[in-house]
Design an enzyme around this catalytic site. Structure first.
Site, PDB file in Angstrom:
ATOM      1  N   ASP A 134     -14.641   5.343 -17.794  1.00  0.00           N
ATOM      2  CA  ASP A 134     -15.664   4.561 -18.489  1.00  0.00           C
ATOM      3  C   ASP A 134     -15.788   3.178 -17.863  1.00  0.00           C
ATOM      4  OD1 ASP A 134     -15.945   6.706 -20.147  1.00  0.00           O
ATOM      5  OD2 ASP A 134     -14.869   5.813 -21.856  1.00  0.00           O
ATOM      6  N   GLU A 155     -18.513  16.273 -24.238  1.00  0.00           N
ATOM      7  CA  GLU A 155     -19.077  14.927 -24.306  1.00  0.00           C
ATOM      8  C   GLU A 155     -20.533  14.985 -23.844  1.00  0.00           C
ATOM      9  OE1 GLU A 155     -16.934  11.927 -22.261  1.00  0.00           O
ATOM     10  OE2 GLU A 155     -15.066  12.272 -23.372  1.00  0.00           O
ATOM     11  N   HIS A 193     -22.511   7.133 -24.021  1.00  0.00           N
ATOM     12  CA  HIS A 193     -21.936   8.484 -23.966  1.00  0.00           C
ATOM     13  C   HIS A 193     -21.042   8.696 -25.166  1.00  0.00           C
ATOM     14  CE1 HIS A 193     -18.503   6.357 -22.143  1.00  0.00           C
ATOM     15  NE2 HIS A 193     -17.770   7.387 -22.554  1.00  0.00           N
ATOM     16  N   HIS A 206     -17.619  10.421 -27.202  1.00  0.00           N
ATOM     17  CA  HIS A 206     -16.234  10.877 -27.066  1.00  0.00           C
ATOM     18  C   HIS A 206     -16.018  12.072 -27.963  1.00  0.00           C
ATOM     19  CE1 HIS A 206     -14.208   7.086 -25.147  1.00  0.00           C
ATOM     20  NE2 HIS A 206     -15.019   7.733 -24.321  1.00  0.00           N
TER      21      HIS A 206
END
Lengths: 371, 737
Positions: free
Chosen positions: B700, B622, B686, B688
Site C-alpha cells: 500500500d 480485495e 482499495h 481490505h
C-alpha cells in the site's frame, strides 16, 4: 343519506321506483301499459337501474294497472320461460295475502303469473318473499296446500309494524305497514281488492326524515279504517304523516270520499280530511299517478280521473302549506310527459325541475345506433 | 297572492312586434323549455325589449334561507345594441331586498338579478337563450338556499356602478387630500388621482362618514345628487343631513368655505347579521360646488352683496330632499396606491407573514428576474449586490430598461423595486464586487444583517467564497442556470448549515454523472466547454423564455425552501421542444469531515456506501478503483464525491489488489465532460479483506508513493483510502504511515 323516488308517466297506472344512496333499488308496482304519450317503462327503469336485481319489488295488489307486463320484464323463478337473459331479478317479492285468497276470476294474465311466482316462492322455496297480513283464511289456505303454517310464518308481515329487514338507520329507509290488515282480507268476498292492497309509509334516513305515503288504490273507506286503527293505537299516529303523498287510485274521488263525488270538488270525509290536510308537512309534494286531468266534471264511466278530486288536492290541500301537486301525465307538460323525479336529501324532498344540459343527457342516455 | 310590478317606463307589445333577435330567441326558449311559462312581451322607452315569464323554482322542503317562491315572475330585457348584458328582473313586488347578487336599478323594485361576474363580451361567446334562462332558474334556487354566494367570494359591494375611479394614497387616513387631478380614463370614465400633503394648500376638504354595519346584499344604484345619496345612506343608519350641516358649520368657522367637499363614506358589511368578520366598502362622492355654494343651495345661509350670512339656528331638519337634489355629485370608486400589503394580497402571500431579510448577490438576468418576481409580491426585505453596470446587450434578458444603460445594476433594480410601492423601500442596492478583499468587511456587515444569502451570481468562486466566510453564520442558497439555459439549479443549505453549500454543490455534480437524464446538463452538445460554466458569458445565446420560466420557478421554489429548515438540491430540466419540465432531487446524505495539518476532506455516506457495496461484491478478494472528487486549492479543501470501481483488467486476490486501466479513459472523459471539469481524479481506493484493519501494508505504501508521483505533476497531494469491515475506512493524505 340521499335517495330518489321516481314516478313514471304511464297513464292511470302505478310504478314507483325508490333508489337509495347505498345502490339499493325498490320498485313499487310495475305496469307497462304502453298507451299514447306513456313512457317506455322498462327502458326508463333500466336507464336508472343498471344492475340486474331489484332488492325489493312490491306488488300492492293484482290489478292490471299495477302488474301489466311484469312477466315480460322480470326473471321469474317458477318457470324457465321467464328466465331469459336481460330480465331483472327480484331479491325479495312483496305481495298482499289477497293475491292467494281472492275468489274473483278476473285476474289478468300477468296477475296469474305473479300469483304463480309468489306461490312458488312462498310455499315451495319458502324464501325471497313477504306476504302482507295474517288472516285466518291465509292459514287455512297454506294448510290446504299441504304446507305447515310454521314453516312459512316468518314470511308473513303484519300491518301495524315495520317490514323486517329494513331499518331507517342501517338501510336508509323503513316501511311501516298500514294495510292490508285482518278485516280487509277476511272479508274478501265483500271487500274490494283495493282495500286489501299494500299501503305503507316509507321513512328515509335523511336529516329531514322524509316520509313517503304510498297509497296504492285504497279508497276513503280504506283510509278511514287505517286512520281509526292508527288513532286507536295512538303511538303510531306519526306513521300517517307525510312529505310525499302518492295519491291513491289515480285521482279518483273514491279515495277522498267514496260516497260523494261532488259537483266541482270532492269533499273529504273526516278521516281523509285529517290525513290529507293535517298530517302533511310544509312544502309537501302530492303526486297523482294518472292520465291528464280532464277539463270536464263528468267522464261518463265513473272511472278516474276525476277533476273534482284534483280540485280538492290542488285548492284545499296544496294552497295551505306551499305544497305542490303534480300529475304524472302532465309533468313537466301534457304534450310530452317525462318521469317525475323527487330528490330526497337533508333539506327534505324536492322535485327535480332542472332542464338538463347536453352533458347531463349524454351521461343518462345511450346514443341511438349508428350504421 | 303576490303582486307583480312592471318594468318602469315600458309598455306591452305583442310577440310579433319584437324586433331584437336575442329577444325573439328568448321567446322561443321560454315557449320550449319546461318549467317556464310565457306571460307577455314589453318594450321600454329606451328600446329595450322584455320577455316576461313565470318559472318554477326547484326548491326543497327545508333549508330555504331567502324568500324565493316555488313560482317566480321574471322579466328578461335585451339591449337594442346588444352591448349590455341582458337585464333580469324579479317582478314579484315583495321579492326580497337584500339578496347577494341583486342590483337596484330602479331603487326599490323591481330587483335586478346579477347572473355573471364576467363582462358581457365574455358571456356572449357561449350565450344561448336556454342556458341563460336555466341560469336564472339556478340563480333563484341557489339564492333560496343561500348557496349562490360562495364563501371564497368577496362580499357584495354596496354600489356597483360609478362615475369614475379615484386613486388615493395608501395612507389616506393620515394625511389630508391636497388636490385632485384627472390622470386618465378607463372605459370612458375619468381616473382621478389624489395627492396628499399639507392642509393649507388643499383645494378640497374631506367629510368622512362611517355607516352602520349592514348585511351585504343588493347593489344600490349610484346616486347622482345629494338627495339620492342621503336616501341610500338612510338605509344603513346614516342621517346625512346632520353630518353635512355640522361640517358646514365647522368650515364656516375655519373660513374654509371656498373649498370643495369630498364625501368619504365607509360602509362595513358582513355576510350575515351575526357575522363578526367584516369587509369595508369605501366610496368617494365629489361635487363641483364649493362648501359655500352647498350652504346656499340648502338654505343654510345666503350671500347678499358679497357678504355671507350666519348659520344661526339652522338645523338639518330644514333640509328637504328637493334642496339636496340641486347638488350634483359624482360617485367615485376608490383605489389605493400600491403598497406591500396590496402586493401580498394580490400574490397570496399572507399579510402578516415574516419574510426574510435577503442578501442577494448577482443581479444579472436570472437574479434580476427572480428579484423582480419576489419584490412584486411584497416578499422579503432586500439588499442586492452587484458590481456590474447595464450594457445594451443585457437588455435581451434583464429587467432593466435602456434608461439604465451605464448605471449600476444593483442600484437600478433596487430603485425600480422601491418605486413600485408607496410605503417603505423594499430594497437597497450595493454596487461592489463581493469577491474583492477590500470589500470584505462591508460584505461581512451585510451578511450579519441578513437572514439568508441568495447567491444568483453563477460563480463557482463566489459560491466557494461564501461557503467559507458565511459558514455557521447565515444560510446560503445558490440559484443558477446551466450554460444552455434549459435547466435551473437551486442548492440550499439547511438552516443549521450542517450541509455546507460547497459539498452540496459536489452532490449536484455527482447527480450529473450518475443520472442518465442529466448527462448533457452542462454540455448539451456533448462537447466540453472550457470557459462557459454558466450563462454569465456575454456571448451566451439563451432565449429569454428560459429565464422567464426558470425565474418564475425559482421565485416560487425559494419561497417554499426558505419555509423549511432542511437542505435542498433541485434541478429543473426544461425540454425546449415540448416545454415539459422534469425535476430531479439528488439524494443528500450525512457529510463527513476530516482535517489534516494542511487540508480539510469532505465526503458523505452515499460515497462510503457505494465503496462498501463494491467491497462486499468482491469478498473474499480485495478490490479497489479510483476516487472522483474536487479540490479547492485556495482554501485547501478536498471533496470526495464518487468513485470508479475496479476496471476489468484489475487483479483481485484475497490479500492483494492491482488496479487495471480498462475503460478508465472513457469514464474519466465522460466525467470531465458531464461536470465541465468540476469533478476529476483525486486519488485511489482499495479494500481490505474481512477481519483486517485499514492500516496500510508495505504494498500500500509503495502504491501511495506512485500516487504521490503522479499528482505531484499538478502540485496536488497524494490521497488513498482503505476500506474494511462495516464501512470502517482510513483516508491517507500526503503521508501513509
Amino acid at each position: 343519506m340521499k335517495a330518489k323516488v321516481t314516478f313514471f308517466p304511464i297513464g292511470n297506472a302505478d310504478t314507483t321506483l325508490i333508489q337509495l344512496d347505498s345502490g339499493k333499488s325498490i320498485l313499487w308496482d310495475y305496469a307497462h301499459i304502453g298507451g299514447e304519450k306513456h313512457c317506455d317503462l322498462p327502458a326508463e327503469l333500466n336507464k336508472r337501474v343498471t344492475k340486474d336485481t331489484y332488492e325489493v319489488v312490491c306488488f300492492t295488489h293484482a290489478d292490471h294497472d299495477h302488474v301489466k307486463g311484469m312477466s315480460d320484464y322480470f326473471y321469474l323463478k317458477h318457470a324457465v320461460k321467464y328466465q331469459d337473459a336481460g330480465r331483472k331479478k327480484i331479491n325479495d317479492l312483496w305481495v298482499p295475502a289477497a293475491l292467494f285468497l281472492e275468489s274473483r276470476n278476473d285476474l289478468c294474465t300477468d296477475a296469474t303469473i305473479l300469483k304463480a311466482e309468489a306461490k312458488y316462492r312462498f310455499l315451495t322455496e319458502k324464501k325471497d318473499i313477504k306476504v302482507f297480513s295474517k288472516p285466518e283464511e291465509l292459514k287455512n289456505w297454506i294448510q290446504k296446500e299441504g304446507v305447515r303454517f310454521e314453516d312459512v310464518a316468518h314470511l308473513i308481515v303484519d300491518a301495524g309494524m315495520c317490514v323486517p329487514g329494513w331499518n331507517q338507520t342501517v338501510d336508509g329507509i323503513e316501511f311501516f305497514v298500514h294495510s292490508p290488515f285482518k278485516g280487509h282480507v277476511d272479508d274478501i268476498n265483500v271487500v274490494d281488492r283495493n282495500c286489501a292492497a299494500i299501503t305503507v309509509q316509507a321513512i328515509f334516513n335523511n336529516k329531514a326524515e322524509t316520509r313517503l305515503l304510498l297509497g296504492s288504490d285504497i279508497s276513503s273507506n280504506g283510509w278511514r279504517d287505517i286512520v281509526w286503527v292508527t288513532k286507536y293505537h295512538q303511538k303510531n299516529v306519526n306513521r300517517l304523516t307525510w312529505d310525499i303523498l302518492h295519491t291513491s287510485h289515480h285521482c279518483s274521488y273514491t279515495s277522498i270520499n267514496k260516497e260523494e263525488k261532488g259537483e266541482y270538488k270532492t269533499s273529504p270525509i273526516d278521516e281523509t280530511k285529517w290525513l290529507y290536510e293535517v298530517q302533511s308537512f310544509e312544502r309537501y309534494i302530492i303526486v297523482i299517478p294518472s292520465d291528464k286531468i280532464p277539463a270536464t266534471y263528468n267522464n261518463g264511466n265513473g272511472e278516474p280521473v276525476h277533476r273534482q278530486a284534483y280540485n280538492y288536492y290542488k285548492e284545499d290541500i296544496a294552497a295551505a302549506k306551499n305544497g305542490q301537486v303534480e300529475v304524472t301525465m302532465e309533468f313537466p307538460n301534457t304534450s310530452s310527459p317525462e318521469p317525475l323525479e323527487i330528490l330526497i336529501g337533508d333539506n327534505g324532498a324536492e322535485i327535480n325541475k332542472s332542464n338538463p344540459s347536453a352533458t347531463v343527457y349524454i351521461k343518462r342516455e345511450q346514443s341511438p345506433r349508428v350504421g | 297572492m303576490s303582486d307583480w310590478v312592471d318594468i318602469p317606463e315600458s309598455f306591452d307589445i305583442t310577440e310579433k312586434e319584437l324586433t331584437l333577435s336575442k329577444a325573439q330567441q328568448a321567446l322561443l326558449a321560454v315557449n320550449d323549455l319546461n318549467y317556464v311559462r310565457y306571460i307577455k312581451c314589453a318594450r321600454r322607452n329606451d328600446g329595450w325589449e322584455f320577455i316576461v315569464f313565470e318559472t318554477d323554482v326547484q326548491l326543497p322542503q327545508k333549508g330555504i334561507v331567502n324568500d324565493i317562491r316555488i313560482k317566480e315572475r321574471i322579466a328578461v330585457g335585451f339591449d337594442p345594441q346588444d352591448e349590455i348584458i341582458p337585464e333580469v328582473f324579479a317582478l314579484r313586488s315583495d321579492f326580497p331586498r337584500y339578496l347577494p347578487h341583486t342590483t337596484l336599478k330602479y331603487f326599490e323594485t323591481p330587483k335586478s338579478l346579477c347572473l355573471y361576474d364576467l363582462p358581457y363580451s365574455e358571456v356572449k361567446v357561449t350565450y344561448t337563450s336556454k342556458v341563460f334562462i336555466e341560469r336564472i332558474r339556478n340563480w333563484l334556487r341557489s339564492t333560496a338556499l343561500g348557496i349562490l354566494h360562495q364563501d371564497s367570494q368577496f362580499l357584495e359591494p354596496f354600489l356597483n356602478e360609478s362615475d369614475g375611479i379615484i386613486i388615493l394614497p395608501a395612507d389616506v387616513h393620515k394625511k389630508p387630500y391636497t388636490d385632485i387631478s384627472i390622470a386618465g380614463e378607463h372605459n370612458g370614465k375619468p381616473i382621478f388621482i389624489v395627492d396628499s400633503g399639507s392642509m393649507a394648500s388643499s383645494q378640497h376638504v374631506v367629510l368622512t362618514i362611517g355607516a352602520d354595519k349592514h348585511v351585504h346584499g343588493t347593489f344600490n344604484y349610484k346616486p347622482s345628487n345629494l338627495a339620492l345619496l342621503s336616501t341610500i345612506l338612510k338605509t344603513i343608519g346614516v342621517t346625512f343631513e346632520n353630518s353635512l350641516v355640522e361640517y358646514l358649520k365647522v368650515l364656516h368657522e375655519n373660513k374654509a368655505l371656498s373649498k370643495k367637499i369630498i364625501f368619504n363614506i365607509f360602509i362595513p358589511k358582513t355576510k350575515t347579521e351575526s357575522d363578526r368578520d367584516r369587509e369595508i366598502d369605501h366610496y368617494c362622492f365629489i361635487t363641483d360646488s364649493s362648501a359655500e355654494d352647498i350652504g346656499i343651495q340648502i338654505g343654510m345661509w345666503d350671500k347678499v352683496d358679497g357678504i355671507l350670512g350666519q348659520p344661526l339656528g339652522f338645523n338639518s331638519g330644514q333640509i328637504t330632499n328637493d334642496l339636496l337634489s340641486r347638488i350634483n355629485i359624482k360617485t367615485l370608486m376608490p383605489q389605493y396606491s400600491f403598497n406591500k400589503p396590496l402586493a401580498r394580497l394580490a400574490n397570496k402571500v399572507p399579510h402578516k407573514k415574516e419574510t426574510p431579510k435577503a442578501l442577494a448577490i448577482g443581479m444579472g438576468s436570472l437574479g434580476s428576474q427572480i428579484f423582480n418576481n419576489l419584490v412584486r409580491q411584497g416578499y422579503g426585505q432586500w439588499t442586492v449586490i452587484d458590481d456590474d453596470v447595464l450594457f445594451p446587450h443585457n437588455l435581451a434578458r434583464h429587467i432593466l430598461a435602456s434608461e439604465h444603460i451605464g448605471k449600476p445594476k444593483s442600484v437600478s433594480v433596487a430603485a425600480i423595486a422601491n418605486n413600485l410601492f408607496t410605503d417603505d423601500p423594499i430594497s437597497k442596492g450595493e454596487n461592489f464586487n463581493a469577491l474583492e478583499s477590500k470589500e470584505a468587511s462591508k460584505l461581512a456587515g451585510l451578511i450579519k444583517q441578513a437572514d439568508v444569502i441568495l447567491d444568483f451570481s453563477a460563480s463557482v468562486a463566489l459560491a466557494r467564497h461564501l461557503a467559507h466566510i458565511a459558514h455557521k453564520q447565515k444560510r446560503i442558497v445558490s440559484c443558477f442556470l446551466n450554460p444552455d439555459g434549459t435547466d435551473l439549479v437551486i442548492i440550499a443549505e439547511d438552516k443549521k448549515q450542517n450541509h455546507r453549500i460547497d459539498y452540496l454543490e459536489m452532490i449536484y455534480y455527482r447527480a450529473l454523472i450518475t443520472h442518465d437524464d442529466l448527462k448533457d446538463h452542462l454540455s448539451r452538445s456533448g462537447e466540453k466547454k472550457y470557459y462557459a460554466q454558466s450563462c454569465r458569458d456575454i456571448t451566451t445565446s439563451i432565449p429569454q423564455e428560459c429565464f422567464s420560466i426558470h425565474s418564475g420557478i425559482a421565485a416560487g421554489a425559494l419561497k417554499k425552501i426558505l419555509e423549511t429548515k432542511e437542505e435542498h438540491i433541485c434541478i429543473w430540466c426544461l425540454d425546449t421542444g415540448s416545454y415539459e419540465i422534469k425535476i430531479y432531487t439528488p439524494l443528500i446524505s450525512k457529510i463527513h469531515y476530516q482535517k489534516t495539518s494542511s487540508w480539510e476532506i469532505f465526503y458523505d455516506d452515499v460515497f462510503l456506501e457505494k465503496m462498501a457495496a463494491y467491497r462486499e461484491q468482491k469478498l473474499p478478494n480485495e478490490t479497489g478503483g479510483i476516487i472522483i472528487g474536487s479540490y479547492d486549492v485556495q482554501r485547501k479543501k478536498i471533496y470526495l464525491v464518487d468513485l470508479i470501481g475496479s476496471p476489468e483488467d484489475s487483479e483481485e486476490y484475497p490479500v492483494s489488489y492491482k488496479r487495471g486501466i480498462k475503460g478508465l479513459d472513457q469514464k474519466l472523459e465522460a466525467i470531465s465532460i458531464q461536470t465541465a471539469d468540476n469533478l476529476r481524479y483525486v486519488g485511489e481506493w482499495h479494500s481490505h479483506p474481512k477481519g483486517c484493519s485499514t492500516r496500510p501494508s508495505e504494498d500500500d505504501k509503495t502504491n501511495f508513493e506512485w500516487i504521490r508521483k503522479i499528482l505531484k505533476n499538478e502540485d496536488l497531494p497524494p490521497l488513498s483510502l482503505i476500506i474494511g469491515d462495516d464501512k470502517k475506512h482510513t483516508i491517507y493524505l500526503e503521508t501513509m504511515k
